[in-house]
Design an enzyme around this catalytic site. Structure first.
Site, PDB file in Angstrom:
ATOM      1  N   GLU A 230       7.309  -6.035  -3.634  1.00  0.00           N
ATOM      2  CA  GLU A 230       6.962  -7.092  -2.495  1.00  0.00           C
ATOM      3  C   GLU A 230       7.864  -8.343  -2.258  1.00  0.00           C
ATOM      4  O   GLU A 230       7.458  -8.863  -0.679  1.00  0.00           O
ATOM      5  CB  GLU A 230       5.242  -7.195  -2.624  1.00  0.00           C
ATOM      6  CG  GLU A 230       4.961  -6.435  -1.746  1.00  0.00           C
ATOM      7  CD  GLU A 230       2.998  -6.544  -1.429  1.00  0.00           C
ATOM      8  OE1 GLU A 230       2.573  -7.376  -2.586  1.00  0.00           O
ATOM      9  OE2 GLU A 230       2.442  -5.882  -0.996  1.00  0.00           O
TER      10      GLU A 230
ATOM     11  N   HIS B 135      11.778   8.716 -25.075  1.00  0.00           N
ATOM     12  CA  HIS B 135      11.883   9.828 -25.236  1.00  0.00           C
ATOM     13  C   HIS B 135      11.960  10.258 -23.633  1.00  0.00           C
ATOM     14  O   HIS B 135      11.498  11.566 -23.743  1.00  0.00           O
ATOM     15  CB  HIS B 135      11.118  10.307 -25.879  1.00  0.00           C
ATOM     16  CG  HIS B 135      10.679   9.702 -27.433  1.00  0.00           C
ATOM     17  ND1 HIS B 135      11.555  10.763 -28.835  1.00  0.00           N
ATOM     18  CD2 HIS B 135      10.731   8.418 -27.883  1.00  0.00           C
ATOM     19  CE1 HIS B 135      11.647  10.052 -29.699  1.00  0.00           C
ATOM     20  NE2 HIS B 135      10.726   8.476 -29.416  1.00  0.00           N
TER      21      HIS B 135
ATOM     22  N   LYS C 278       0.151   1.929   7.233  1.00  0.00           N
ATOM     23  CA  LYS C 278      -1.007   1.943   7.162  1.00  0.00           C
ATOM     24  C   LYS C 278      -1.694   1.836   8.659  1.00  0.00           C
ATOM     25  O   LYS C 278      -2.351   2.856   9.682  1.00  0.00           O
ATOM     26  CB  LYS C 278      -1.361   0.188   7.341  1.00  0.00           C
ATOM     27  CG  LYS C 278      -1.564  -0.198   5.783  1.00  0.00           C
ATOM     28  CD  LYS C 278      -2.143  -1.674   5.635  1.00  0.00           C
ATOM     29  CE  LYS C 278      -2.263  -1.982   4.787  1.00  0.00           C
ATOM     30  NZ  LYS C 278      -2.549  -3.508   4.091  1.00  0.00           N
TER      31      LYS C 278
HETATM   32  O1  PA5 Z   1       0.016  -8.591  -2.299  1.00  0.00           O
HETATM   33  C1  PA5 Z   1      -0.236  -8.478  -1.530  1.00  0.00           C
HETATM   34  O2  PA5 Z   1      -0.490  -8.962  -0.165  1.00  0.00           O
HETATM   35  C2  PA5 Z   1      -1.072  -7.032  -1.312  1.00  0.00           C
HETATM   36  O3  PA5 Z   1      -0.202  -6.342  -2.522  1.00  0.00           O
HETATM   37  C3  PA5 Z   1      -2.802  -7.595  -0.834  1.00  0.00           C
HETATM   38  O4  PA5 Z   1      -3.038  -8.135  -2.043  1.00  0.00           O
HETATM   39  C4  PA5 Z   1      -3.088  -5.806  -0.905  1.00  0.00           C
HETATM   40  O5  PA5 Z   1      -2.767  -5.234  -0.298  1.00  0.00           O
HETATM   41  C5  PA5 Z   1      -4.713  -5.955  -1.252  1.00  0.00           C
HETATM   42  O6  PA5 Z   1      -4.921  -7.129   0.583  1.00  0.00           O
HETATM   43  P1  PA5 Z   1      -6.828  -7.910   0.316  1.00  0.00           P
HETATM   44  O7  PA5 Z   1      -6.739  -8.508  -0.792  1.00  0.00           O
HETATM   45  O8  PA5 Z   1      -6.562  -8.415   1.567  1.00  0.00           O
HETATM   46  O9  PA5 Z   1      -7.292  -6.720   0.374  1.00  0.00           O
END
Ligand code: PA5
Length: 448
Positions: A289, A310, A424
């Site tokens: 990310e 494996h 989303k």
């Molecule tokens: O690293 C990030 O920002 C994302 O992975 C969020 O943690 C994830 O989308 C969950 O978001 P939230 O805590 O707002 O529900």
């Protein structure tokens, strides 16, 4: 560092040491930008001095809540996704034993997870389990609006209220969310839930050392003060110098970027301990990310050895040569077990009799490293002495800081994630969410 060591010698047949060290001026610049908060994404750098600035009162409150929950719950449901889920699971799986509550004789609740998928079967099975168990729940969402955890919490909240009544349910819910914004904050305030705040300047994937990770980790019976102490030790050393020779995060960030510039597109994080499977998932999220944007990034993959020797072992040994491997090597086991001699020796394993399992695992690791290097896969080795709270704390901070440096070396903002919105928006449009009418028409046409 006290626990963590990094060794890049097995990358040097593939890239030049001089090229790695030539990144020193860039590393200096990016180290400074992180500490002085002057680089891209600088409003999300609260994780940098987080370990040393965690308030002792917050840790004590978390421990007290964890103890209270242990007294009333056999199962603790942790609802969250992405950064609001993976850090807790990484540490809990690494440190709370392979068989959870089956092995701790009910001393601590069994941790189960929800809100990290949208599987109907999973949720039906979860609710059926909760029918039979005493339980409590943490709902964790920074934005307070993420669909997966919101759906799971709606279901679990309903279930709790039916099972324990509204007042009883309230005692069993902990909300961890933004201090002011979002639907979850509003709900938690209206319902008077026990609440923890997620700092504004700490993004999800850097939030394991906030209540997001610490509360579930404490409920699982893990010593959060030692975990934080490990991270504090790492913070001191890593923030103190940007010298590649003295700062393991700098060395890791520089080495992986030089490997990348020399054609290695994929980094595989490997471990030889099944306990680290979710640590690898946490690492994949952190790097994927943070770096995968603007058509750039090193693809973060993970394998669990010897299991995956494996399966993926074949590809790593002989597939497309665009990978490098980073191994988390754990020096000692916590427990001892020897392989027994067998009078008949039908399996031919008497040559191993009297050896500890860890010794065999270590030889598998050494043999794998040599084989993969021979197969033209450069290898970075990160060693910790044992799987314990301090080492994990160091490892977390080491990878976080390296990720910040590495993202800046790549030229991206490592602290945003604009790409996660695309699915989303499509999902909302396809589900006819008000406001998405136009997009809904277009997408439904495309799906015909
Ligand atoms: O690293 C990030 O920002 C994302 O992975 C969020 O943690 C994830 O989308 C969950 O978001 P939230 O805590 O707002 O529900």
């Amino acid at each position: 560092m006290k626990n963590l060591k990094i060794d890049i010698n097995n990358t040097l047949g593939f890239v030049n040491k001089e090229d790695i060290y030539a990144l020193q001026p860039d590393i200096d610049k990016h180290h400074r930008a992180l500490l002085e908060k002057t680089g891209k994404g600088n409003d999300f750098l609260g994780w940098i001095d987080l370990p040393s600035s965690i308030n002792a009162d917050v840790l004590n409150k978390i421990e007290a809540d964890a103890k209270r929950i242990s007294g009333i719950a056999e199962v603790f449901v942790v609802i969250g996704i992405g950064g609001s889920y993976l850090g807790a699971r990484a540490v809990i799986d690494a440190l709370s034993g392979a068989f959870g509550a089956l092995q701790n004789e009910g001393k601590f609740p069994q941790i189960v997870y929800a809100g990290n998928n949208i599987s109907e079967d999973y949720l039906v099975e979860l609710l059926a389990l909760l029918d039979k168990k005493e339980y409590a729940v943490a709902v964790i969402s920074k934005s307070g609006t993420t669909t997966e955890p919101a759906i799971a919490f709606r279901l679990v909240k309903n279930h709790l209220e039916k099972k324990y009544g509204k007042t009883g349910a309230r005692e069993r819910i902990i909300a961890i969310t933004d201090k002011a914004k979002g639907a979850l904050k509003k709900l938690a305030t209206n319902e008077n839930y026990t609440t923890y705040d997620i700092p504004d300047d700490v993004g999800g994937r850097y939030s394991v050392l906030t209540p997001v990770g610490l509360l579930p980790i404490a409920v699982a019976g893990i010593d959060i003060k030692k975990l934080v102490a490990g991270a504090v030790a790492a913070e001191k050393e890593i923030c103190n110098t940007s010298e590649i020779d003295k700062n393991p995060s700098a060395l890791y960030a520089a080495t992986r970027n030089i490997l990348h510039r020399n054609g290695k597109q994929t980094e595989i994080l490997a471990n030889f301990q099944p306990y680290l499977q979710y640590f690898t998932e946490w690492w994949k999220q952190l790097y994927g990310e943070s770096e995968g944007k603007e058509n750039k990034g090193i693809f973060p993959a993970g394998v669990n050895f010897t299991t995956d020797l494996h399966s993926m072992g074949q590809y790593i040994q002989e597939g497309t040569r665009n990978i490098f491997e980073t191994v988390i090597s754990v020096e000692q086991s916590k427990k001892k077990l020897q392989i027994p001699a067998d009078a008949e020796n039908l399996d031919g394993l008497n040559f191993l009799a009297g050896k500890n399992i860890q010794e065999v695992n270590k030889m598998a690791e050494a043999g794998t490293q040599l084989a993969h290097v021979d197969g033209n896969v450069p290898n970075i080795k990160i060693t910790i002495p044992q799987l314990n709270e301090e080492s994990l704390g160091e490892l977390i901070y080491f990878f976080e800081f390296a990720c910040g440096l590495s993202g800046y070396l790549l030229g991206v903002n490592p602290f945003d994630q604009p790409g996660v919105e695309a699915y989303k928006n499509n999902m909302f449009a396809l589900l006819d969410k008000p406001g998405f009418e136009q997009q809904s028409k277009i997408l439904k046409e495309r799906l015909k």
